[in-house]
Design a protein around this motif. Structure first.
Motif, PDB file in Angstrom:
ATOM      1  N   TRP A 183      -5.545  -2.866  -6.848  1.00 56.04           N
ATOM      2  CA  TRP A 183      -5.862  -1.857  -5.839  1.00 56.04           C
ATOM      3  C   TRP A 183      -6.087  -0.500  -6.515  1.00 56.04           C
ATOM      4  O   TRP A 183      -5.289  -0.078  -7.349  1.00 56.04           O
ATOM      5  CB  TRP A 183      -4.731  -1.736  -4.828  1.00 56.04           C
ATOM      6  CG  TRP A 183      -4.690  -2.876  -3.857  1.00 56.04           C
ATOM      7  CD1 TRP A 183      -3.906  -3.986  -3.943  1.00 56.04           C
ATOM      8  CD2 TRP A 183      -5.451  -3.010  -2.663  1.00 56.04           C
ATOM      9  NE1 TRP A 183      -4.141  -4.811  -2.873  1.00 56.04           N
ATOM     10  CE2 TRP A 183      -5.083  -4.237  -2.068  1.00 56.04           C
ATOM     11  CE3 TRP A 183      -6.410  -2.214  -2.035  1.00 56.04           C
ATOM     12  CZ2 TRP A 183      -5.642  -4.683  -0.875  1.00 56.04           C
ATOM     13  CZ3 TRP A 183      -6.965  -2.665  -0.846  1.00 56.04           C
ATOM     14  CH2 TRP A 183      -6.580  -3.879  -0.275  1.00 56.04           C
ATOM     15  N   MET A 209       0.814  -1.186   0.000  1.00 55.08           N
ATOM     16  CA  MET A 209       0.000   0.000   0.000  1.00 55.08           C
ATOM     17  C   MET A 209       0.871   1.269   0.000  1.00 55.08           C
ATOM     18  O   MET A 209       0.583   2.208  -0.725  1.00 55.08           O
ATOM     19  CB  MET A 209      -0.866  -0.028   1.247  1.00 55.08           C
ATOM     20  CG  MET A 209      -2.324   0.166   1.131  1.00 55.08           C
ATOM     21  SD  MET A 209      -3.155   0.264  -0.421  1.00 55.08           S
ATOM     22  CE  MET A 209      -3.065  -1.377  -1.031  1.00 55.08           C
ATOM     23  N   TRP A 225      -8.201   2.772  -0.162  1.00 54.52           N
ATOM     24  CA  TRP A 225      -7.963   1.996  -1.373  1.00 54.52           C
ATOM     25  C   TRP A 225      -8.837   0.758  -1.310  1.00 54.52           C
ATOM     26  O   TRP A 225      -9.092   0.224  -0.229  1.00 54.52           O
ATOM     27  CB  TRP A 225      -6.499   1.577  -1.462  1.00 54.52           C
ATOM     28  CG  TRP A 225      -5.543   2.692  -1.732  1.00 54.52           C
ATOM     29  CD1 TRP A 225      -5.141   3.658  -0.851  1.00 54.52           C
ATOM     30  CD2 TRP A 225      -4.861   2.961  -2.952  1.00 54.52           C
ATOM     31  NE1 TRP A 225      -4.245   4.511  -1.453  1.00 54.52           N
ATOM     32  CE2 TRP A 225      -4.054   4.095  -2.749  1.00 54.52           C
ATOM     33  CE3 TRP A 225      -4.844   2.340  -4.200  1.00 54.52           C
ATOM     34  CZ2 TRP A 225      -3.247   4.627  -3.738  1.00 54.52           C
ATOM     35  CZ3 TRP A 225      -4.040   2.869  -5.188  1.00 54.52           C
ATOM     36  CH2 TRP A 225      -3.253   4.003  -4.960  1.00 54.52           C
ATOM     37  N   GLN A 226      -9.288   0.292  -2.470  1.00 51.34           N
ATOM     38  CA  GLN A 226     -10.119  -0.907  -2.533  1.00 51.34           C
ATOM     39  C   GLN A 226      -9.515  -1.890  -3.534  1.00 51.34           C
ATOM     40  O   GLN A 226      -9.112  -1.493  -4.635  1.00 51.34           O
ATOM     41  CB  GLN A 226     -11.544  -0.549  -2.957  1.00 51.34           C
ATOM     42  CG  GLN A 226     -12.481  -1.741  -2.989  1.00 51.34           C
ATOM     43  CD  GLN A 226     -13.900  -1.349  -3.380  1.00 51.34           C
ATOM     44  OE1 GLN A 226     -14.122  -0.324  -4.008  1.00 51.34           O
ATOM     45  NE2 GLN A 226     -14.850  -2.173  -2.990  1.00 51.34           N
ATOM     46  N   GLN A 227      -9.479  -3.156  -3.141  1.00 53.68           N
ATOM     47  CA  GLN A 227      -9.030  -4.207  -4.047  1.00 53.68           C
ATOM     48  C   GLN A 227     -10.163  -4.500  -5.021  1.00 53.68           C
ATOM     49  O   GLN A 227     -11.241  -4.896  -4.627  1.00 53.68           O
ATOM     50  CB  GLN A 227      -8.676  -5.473  -3.260  1.00 53.68           C
ATOM     51  CG  GLN A 227      -8.281  -6.647  -4.126  1.00 53.68           C
ATOM     52  CD  GLN A 227      -6.921  -6.463  -4.778  1.00 53.68           C
ATOM     53  OE1 GLN A 227      -5.942  -6.202  -4.110  1.00 53.68           O
ATOM     54  NE2 GLN A 227      -6.862  -6.604  -6.074  1.00 53.68           N
ATOM     55  N   GLU A 247     -10.727  -6.310   1.600  1.00 50.50           N
ATOM     56  CA  GLU A 247     -10.483  -5.654   0.309  1.00 50.50           C
ATOM     57  C   GLU A 247     -10.318  -4.139   0.436  1.00 50.50           C
ATOM     58  O   GLU A 247     -10.221  -3.448  -0.568  1.00 50.50           O
ATOM     59  CB  GLU A 247     -11.587  -5.975  -0.704  1.00 50.50           C
ATOM     60  CG  GLU A 247     -12.892  -5.262  -0.487  1.00 50.50           C
ATOM     61  CD  GLU A 247     -13.801  -5.855   0.590  1.00 50.50           C
ATOM     62  OE1 GLU A 247     -14.806  -5.200   0.905  1.00 50.50           O
ATOM     63  OE2 GLU A 247     -13.510  -6.929   1.122  1.00 50.50           O
TER      64      GLU A 247
END
Length: 118
Positions: free
Chosen positions: A105, A1, A98-100, A69
């Motif tokens: 990502w 990240m 942040w989102q998977q 996620e």
């Protein structure tokens, strides 16, 4: 990240909208420290047009938490930026999410709040 964030900051400094396009989610909500919110499209158009010319970005005292996620990042950030031609130093507290997604990502939320003191 942390590496994705550094890539995003680099792309912002270089006004690299192609890289930003790959890092930002289609449903991005980008709230600036003055309370104005941009979509992905309006943010990228602003960067491309030179509305924001980022000169330096330094993140301090950040915390990254992963929840399946979602990645939630909070911290302090100092940004030297020309905003519509006016040199500005921003000293802010931020929230970044942040989102998977299926394509990797993507940053979905940015919220910055100016600090009144250093």
């Amino acid at each position: 990240m942390a590496e994705l964030e550094l890539r995003r900051y680099k792309a912002m400094r270089e006004a690299d909208t192609e890289s930003l396009d790959r890092l930002l989610a289609e449903d991005l909500s980008y709230t600036h420290s003055d309370g104005v919110t941009d979509s992905k499209k309006s943010y990228l158009l602003g960067v491309q047009a030179g509305k924001w010319k980022y000169r330096n970005i330094e993140r301090h005292d950040h915390d990254i938490r992963i929840f399946r996620e979602l990645a939630v990042i909070t911290g302090d950030i100092h940004i030297d930026v020309d905003i519509e031609g006016i040199a500005t130093h921003l000293n802010c507290r931020f929230l970044c999410i942040w989102q998977q997604k299926s394509e990797g990502w993507k940053m979905v939320v940015w919220q910055a709040t100016r600090r009144l003191t250093a």
